[in-house]
Scaffold this active site. Structure first.
Site, short mmCIF file in Angstrom:
data_model
loop_
_atom_site.label_atom_id
_atom_site.label_comp_id
_atom_site.label_asym_id
_atom_site.label_seq_id
_atom_site.Cartn_x
_atom_site.Cartn_y
_atom_site.Cartn_z
N SER A 53 -10.55 1.10 3.18
CA SER A 53 -9.88 0.83 4.46
C SER A 53 -9.26 2.11 4.99
O SER A 53 -8.47 2.73 4.29
CB SER A 53 -8.77 -0.21 4.28
OG SER A 53 -9.30 -1.38 3.72
N ARG B 229 0.82 -1.23 0.00
CA ARG B 229 0.00 0.00 0.00
C ARG B 229 0.85 1.27 0.00
O ARG B 229 0.46 2.29 0.58
CB ARG B 229 -0.96 0.05 1.18
CG ARG B 229 -2.20 -0.86 1.19
CD ARG B 229 -3.05 -0.78 -0.04
NE ARG B 229 -2.48 -1.65 -1.05
CZ ARG B 229 -2.58 -2.98 -1.07
NH1 ARG B 229 -3.26 -3.58 -0.17
NH2 ARG B 229 -2.04 -3.69 -2.02
N GLU C 233 -4.33 4.56 5.92
CA GLU C 233 -4.00 4.22 4.52
C GLU C 233 -4.17 5.42 3.59
O GLU C 233 -3.36 5.61 2.69
CB GLU C 233 -4.89 3.06 4.06
CG GLU C 233 -4.58 2.64 2.64
CD GLU C 233 -5.43 1.48 2.15
OE1 GLU C 233 -5.39 0.41 2.78
OE2 GLU C 233 -6.11 1.64 1.13
C1 FAD Z 1 -15.18 2.11 -1.23
C2 FAD Z 1 -13.68 2.11 -1.43
C3 FAD Z 1 -12.99 0.92 -1.58
C4 FAD Z 1 -11.60 0.91 -1.79
N1 FAD Z 1 -10.95 -0.28 -1.93
C5 FAD Z 1 -9.61 -0.30 -2.13
C6 FAD Z 1 -8.91 -1.54 -2.29
O1 FAD Z 1 -9.51 -2.62 -2.29
N2 FAD Z 1 -7.58 -1.51 -2.48
C7 FAD Z 1 -6.88 -0.34 -2.52
O2 FAD Z 1 -5.65 -0.38 -2.70
N3 FAD Z 1 -7.50 0.86 -2.38
C8 FAD Z 1 -8.84 0.90 -2.18
N4 FAD Z 1 -9.49 2.10 -2.02
C9 FAD Z 1 -8.71 3.35 -2.03
C10 FAD Z 1 -8.71 4.06 -3.40
O3 FAD Z 1 -9.80 3.70 -4.18
C11 FAD Z 1 -7.44 3.79 -4.20
O4 FAD Z 1 -6.30 4.16 -3.46
C12 FAD Z 1 -7.44 4.55 -5.53
O5 FAD Z 1 -6.33 4.14 -6.31
C13 FAD Z 1 -7.40 6.06 -5.37
O6 FAD Z 1 -7.62 6.63 -6.64
P1 FAD Z 1 -8.15 8.10 -6.81
O7 FAD Z 1 -8.12 8.42 -8.25
O8 FAD Z 1 -9.46 8.24 -6.13
O9 FAD Z 1 -7.04 8.93 -6.03
P2 FAD Z 1 -7.24 10.25 -5.17
O10 FAD Z 1 -7.98 9.93 -3.94
O11 FAD Z 1 -7.74 11.35 -6.01
O12 FAD Z 1 -5.73 10.55 -4.78
C14 FAD Z 1 -5.04 9.69 -3.87
C15 FAD Z 1 -3.57 10.13 -3.79
O13 FAD Z 1 -2.96 9.92 -5.06
C16 FAD Z 1 -2.50 11.15 -5.60
N5 FAD Z 1 -2.77 11.11 -7.05
C17 FAD Z 1 -3.92 10.77 -7.66
N6 FAD Z 1 -3.76 10.78 -8.99
C18 FAD Z 1 -2.48 11.17 -9.22
C19 FAD Z 1 -1.71 11.38 -10.40
N7 FAD Z 1 -2.21 11.19 -11.63
N8 FAD Z 1 -0.42 11.78 -10.25
C20 FAD Z 1 0.12 11.97 -9.01
N9 FAD Z 1 -0.56 11.77 -7.87
C21 FAD Z 1 -1.85 11.37 -7.98
C22 FAD Z 1 -3.28 12.23 -4.86
O14 FAD Z 1 -2.58 13.46 -4.85
C23 FAD Z 1 -3.41 11.61 -3.50
O15 FAD Z 1 -2.21 11.79 -2.78
C24 FAD Z 1 -10.88 2.14 -1.82
C25 FAD Z 1 -11.59 3.35 -1.66
C26 FAD Z 1 -12.98 3.35 -1.46
C27 FAD Z 1 -13.71 4.64 -1.32
#
Ligand code: FAD
Length: 359
Positions: free
Chosen positions: A251, A174, A351
């Site tokens: 999580s 992670r 996380e």
């Molecule tokens: C219901 C639910 C279930 C989930 N299940 C899982 C799971 O099973 N496994 C898991 O690993 N995660 C899980 N997550 C967490 C999340 O979905 C992942 O971490 C996902 O990859 C985040 O993507 P995002 O586009 O929403 O990122 P954001 O929330 O928009 O950003 C997260 C971080 O990444 C950075 N970031 C985003 N895009 C970029 C980019 N293009 N360049 C540089 N930095 C960037 C942001 O600045 C921030 O620091 C879950 C979340 C929810 C709400």
């Protein structure tokens, strides 16, 4: 591909004058200083190239906890789209390049439909493809580090675009080089997937049970995807606008990784059954955070202050019931972290990425 707004609440609302709550799956967070939407790689680079402001890159907002006071700098909304498949000469594998803003589950669905194995257990995870390397997204025995072959980035320090190798990305459980840093913008991600109608060997016991197979077996890709989606939905881990159990970051805490001494000390405080645990390398053991939280007295639905609670479906998800604040969410997180420490001597770590707030 469906419109991005299906997965990302951010795109569904007008940008001006909104708080960042409209852009996060927690539906929490105060106002941004400035909001820019970037729809391609050049936009992404230009949006941050000459800015002296602090920058927050925000894609699906599904792994972000933003403080109630908001973010005073520039928020860049990642909305680039596109999936390219390079069949190449290789009979066994295919190269797939995905733009950063592509909704992740669309990528998984498209690869499963195309008979490409390697991402099927990552079905239903919200957010964007470009965020998957940030915390080495993983679930049900798969993580993106296994299939990523390169991450195209813009480096804000050197002002250069380049492709980083998996080794340079320093993927771990992670996390990666990119997490907790605003130096690099992910522009696109390269994957190498197997041409196979069958999934990778099922590694996760709960998934194997759901599929009625043995750990190590392979199943049709679509079956693996369907089983993962069903398991996730039962835990509130698939976004559903009508279900506040999904107004979360998934999580909230990572599973603690303990050395032998800490693991023994923790076991010394247990009466009765043992927590689910996964032995790793160097004598380290990963322990179920959900188990520790539940046994420390924070069951499903445990209410926090002011409109937040533990999900009624999963003890690891802290949720906004609709009228919560980030302050209240973090107070609940502290109560749980401190309660687990008092009971088991184990410190839980968040996380998600915390912006403008701290635990
Ligand atoms: C219901 C639910 C279930 C989930 N299940 C899982 C799971 O099973 N496994 C898991 O690993 N995660 C899980 N997550 C967490 C999340 O979905 C992942 O971490 C996902 O990859 C985040 O993507 P995002 O586009 O929403 O990122 P954001 O929330 O928009 O950003 C997260 C971080 O990444 C950075 N970031 C985003 N895009 C970029 C980019 N293009 N360049 C540089 N930095 C960037 C942001 O600045 C921030 O620091 C879950 C979340 C929810 C709400």
């Amino acid at each position: 591909m469906p419109d991005v707004s299906a997965d990302m609440p951010a795109a569904a609302v007008p940008m001006e004058g909104r708080s960042l709550a409209a852009y996060t799956t927690l539906r929490l967070g105060g106002p941004p200083g400035r909001l820019i939407t970037a729809t391609n790689q050049d936009d992404l680079v230009e949006s941050v190239r000459d800015t002296t402001d602090p920058v927050l890159v925000l894609a699906g907002g599904s792994n972000l906890v933003v403080g109630d006071a908001g973010f005073p700098g520039t928020v860049v909304l990642v909305r680039s789209r596109g999936i390219r498949v390079d069949a190449g000469e290789d009979a066994d594998t295919v190269a797939v390049t995905v733009e950063a803003g592509e909704p992740w589950d669309d990528v998984v669905a498209a690869t499963v439909a195309a008979g490409l194995a390697g991402l099927e257990c990552l079905s239903g995870i919200p957010g964007s493809a470009g965020a998957t390397p940030i915390q080495n997204v993983g679930a049900y025995g798969q993580e993106v580090a296994e299939t990523i072959t390169g991450v195209r980035i813009y480096d804000r320090v050197t002002d250069e675009v380049s492709t980083m190798t998996p080794a340079q990305c320093r993927f771990a459980y992670r996390t990666s080089l990119f997490k907790h840093s605003d130096r690099w913008l992910v522009l696109s991600v390269d994957f190498r997937l197997d041409r196979s109608p069958l999934s990778a060997p099922v590694r996760y016991a709960e998934l194997a049970r759901a599929l009625d197979v043995t750990v190590g077996d392979r199943v049709p890709l679509a079956d693996a995807r369907a089983a993962v989606l069903a398991l996730r939905a039962g835990k509130g881990m698939v976004l559903d606008a009508d279900d506040p159990d999904t107004y979360s970051v998934g999580s909230f805490f990572t599973n603690p990784v303990l050395d032998a001494a800490a693991y023994d000390a923790m076991r010394g405080r247990i009466d009765g059954s043992e927590p689910p645990a996964w032995p790793g390398t160097d004598g380290l053991v990963k322990v179920s955070a959900a188990w520790l939280i539940e046994r420390a007295g924070f069951g499903k639905g445990h209410a926090g202050p002011g409109g937040v609670s533990v999900s009624s479906k999963h003890t690891l998800a802290l949720t906004n019931r609709g009228d919560g604040t980030t302050g209240a969410l973090l107070a609940l997180a502290r109560e749980i972290r401190d309660g687990v420490h008092a009971r088991f001597g184990v410190t839980l770590h968040p996380e998600p990425v915390l912006v403008g707030c701290e635990l």
